[in-house]
Every structure is written in C-alpha cells, then in structure tokens.
Motif scaffolding. Structure first.
Motif, PDB file in Angstrom:
ATOM      1  N   VAL A 150     -17.270  24.185   1.752  1.00  0.00           N
ATOM      2  CA  VAL A 150     -17.608  24.389   0.341  1.00  0.00           C
ATOM      3  C   VAL A 150     -18.549  25.584   0.201  1.00  0.00           C
ATOM      4  N   THR A 151     -18.163  26.653   0.858  1.00  0.00           N
ATOM      5  CA  THR A 151     -18.957  27.883   0.859  1.00  0.00           C
ATOM      6  C   THR A 151     -18.025  29.053   0.554  1.00  0.00           C
ATOM      7  N   ALA A 166     -18.950  17.931  -5.758  1.00  0.00           N
ATOM      8  CA  ALA A 166     -19.552  18.588  -4.602  1.00  0.00           C
ATOM      9  C   ALA A 166     -18.513  18.965  -3.550  1.00  0.00           C
ATOM     10  N   ARG A 167     -17.289  18.462  -3.687  1.00  0.00           N
ATOM     11  CA  ARG A 167     -16.212  18.800  -2.745  1.00  0.00           C
ATOM     12  C   ARG A 167     -15.613  20.170  -3.030  1.00  0.00           C
ATOM     13  N   LEU A 178      -6.538  20.416 -11.194  1.00  0.00           N
ATOM     14  CA  LEU A 178      -7.874  20.830 -10.793  1.00  0.00           C
ATOM     15  C   LEU A 178      -7.719  22.118  -9.999  1.00  0.00           C
ATOM     16  N   ILE A 179      -8.215  23.207 -10.548  1.00  0.00           N
ATOM     17  CA  ILE A 179      -8.153  24.470  -9.832  1.00  0.00           C
ATOM     18  C   ILE A 179      -9.536  24.792  -9.282  1.00  0.00           C
ATOM     19  N   ASP A 180      -9.549  25.560  -8.226  1.00  0.00           N
ATOM     20  CA  ASP A 180     -10.797  25.921  -7.557  1.00  0.00           C
ATOM     21  C   ASP A 180     -10.560  27.246  -6.851  1.00  0.00           C
ATOM     22  N   PHE A 206     -15.452  13.065 -13.331  1.00  0.00           N
ATOM     23  CA  PHE A 206     -16.155  13.741 -12.248  1.00  0.00           C
ATOM     24  C   PHE A 206     -17.573  13.195 -12.103  1.00  0.00           C
ATOM     25  N   THR A 207     -18.051  13.158 -10.865  1.00  0.00           N
ATOM     26  CA  THR A 207     -19.441  12.767 -10.602  1.00  0.00           C
ATOM     27  C   THR A 207     -20.205  13.963 -10.083  1.00  0.00           C
TER      28      THR A 207
END
Length: 260
Positions: free
Chosen positions: A21-22, A98-99, A140-142, A259-260
């Motif tokens: 996650v960087t 956070a993922r 969900l895009i990232d 989402f959390t």
C-alpha cells in the motif's frame, strides 16, 4: 518499447506497491519509452502471477469509455483490465480503506454473460443475445501510482486501475433500453454523482462488444458466467472511511458498498 526484463521489473514495482500500500512514481517517468503494448504485457505479467497463486478470472472491466476521459488521456479507444475472484466485494461486508492507496468508486451497469461471446465481429446485438442479466454495480478503482498521476500506459499496466467490484441481482436485459438507464450515487442521503448509461460509448453494450473484439486478438474469450463492467456512468468519487455509497439505477435497483 521495453525489453522483457523491463516489463517484469515494472510489474514487480506495481505488485509491491499494491502489497505494501505504497504508491510509486508513474511508470511513464521511470520507463519513458513505455507504450500501450508494453503496458498490457505488464498487466498480464501480474495477472498470471495472481493466477499462479490461485486466483481465478471472473471477467473484465473497460475503462476510458467516455469521450471526455479519452481526450484527457490522449487516446481514441477504451482500455481494459481483469476482474479476479479475490476482487469481488460483498454488499454487507465493510471494506477496509487501509488496503488501498487512493480508492474511488464508479457507478456501472454490469453485464453477466449467459453464453460465450463471439470475438472478431462481435456486435452490441451479440452482447444482448448472450447476456443473462444486467446488474447494478460499483467498481472500486485504485491507483498504485502516486496521486493518480497517470498516463494511458500507467493505468493499463496497473490493471486499468481496478481493485474491486460489487454487484446487485439485476434482471434480464429484455425490455430495457440500456442506453437510457439513469444512475445516481449517494452517501448518507447526500447526492454525489448522477449520470446515464449512454455516457458509456453511447450504449454500454457497444463497450462490451469492443472488449470482445479487442481481447479476441490475444486469444482471450469472454465466457459464459463472466462479468463485464463496461465503464462508468458517472464521475469517480473519492472514498471516505466510514461512509456507505449507494448507487440506484432505474429498472435495475440499488447496490451499496461500505468502508471502514
């Protein structure tokens, strides 16, 4: 074009960015010669890596399916990525933000295939004939690229910036004008985005037909049971931890993701 070694290096950079996650600097800066062919090969390196670890292909997504986004990226056709089984999200299970690096949600009319699609020469009519049901969907895009500073090569290599998806039950496409499905996204009663399905190449079935023809060139069929996400009806919305996003579609119903 890049060498095979450079393609594998770039794939490892993206894989590490997702795992840790960087986010990384754009591949287009690290590899100035990268083109779309390189980018699709990089995408496939990582897809094959995940398949070898036990993942299964459940479908594909189409990106850059609106003229506005194509002009922004300086291209004249969409792009695509893979949907794997471990990317499927459940409406009742909150997702840990956070993922992800920079998560956003997009609103889409999904196609669940009841039959294999033809490849070369596939038409929107073929798509409708083969579709078992159309479903309300949130993608969900990232971006594993820092601050979404992406070129077309960056997003293709990064699996077309796809990270997850959730779908509702939906219904048969018979009797639905798939060019005129109204979509509205809200969170906590606040409207966030709205649009219509014809924002996707004028007809989302055209997007699915484009995908079938395009992947056929690489010997990839769109199979019975696969899900195809043809592109977003609305702008992408940044995810806020603690929020629930609900998309409601005329004739198809709602779908939600928390989402959390």
């Amino acid at each position: 074009m890049l060498t095979d070694r450079q393609r594998h290096e770039a794939a490892e950079l993206l894989r590490s960015a997702e795992r840790d996650v960087t986010p990384i600097a754009p591949l287009s800066e690290a590899y100035p010669g990268i083109d779309a062919e390189d980018a699709y090969e990089i995408q496939l390196v990582n897809v094959r890596h995940r398949l070898a670890a036990g993942a299964e292909v459940r479908g594909h997504k189409v990106g850059l399916s609106s003229p506005v986004m194509q002009r922004m990226m300086g291209v004249d056709e969409p792009d695509y990525g893979h949907l794997l089984h471990d990317m499927e999200l459940a409406p009742g299970s909150p997702v840990d933000t956070a993922r992800y690096c920079h998560p956003r949600v997009e609103v889409e009319v999904g196609f669940v295939l009841g039959d294999d699609l033809p490849g070369e020469g596939c038409t929107p009519g073929d798509v409708l004939a083969a579709t078992e049901r159309v479903v309300p969907a949130l993608e969900l895009i990232d971006s594993r690229v820092r601050d979404w500073r992406i070129t077309i090569a960056d997003t293709i290599a990064d699996n077309a910036s796809s990270a997850g998806y959730v779908i509702g039950e939906g219904r048969s496409p018979r009797g639905i004008d798939l060019r005129a499905v109204e979509a509205r996204l809200e969170s906590g009663g606040e409207p966030l985005a709205e649009g219509r399905s014809d924002a996707v190449l004028g007809d989302p079935a055209r997007s699915v037909a484009w995908l079938a023809r395009t992947v056929a060139r690489f010997g990839v069929p769109l199979r019975k049971g696969h899900l195809v996400l043809p592109g977003s009806c609305t702008r992408a919305v940044d995810v806020v931890p603690g929020a629930t996003y609900t998309a409601d579609f005329t004739g198809l119903g709602p779908v939600s993701l928390s989402f959390t």
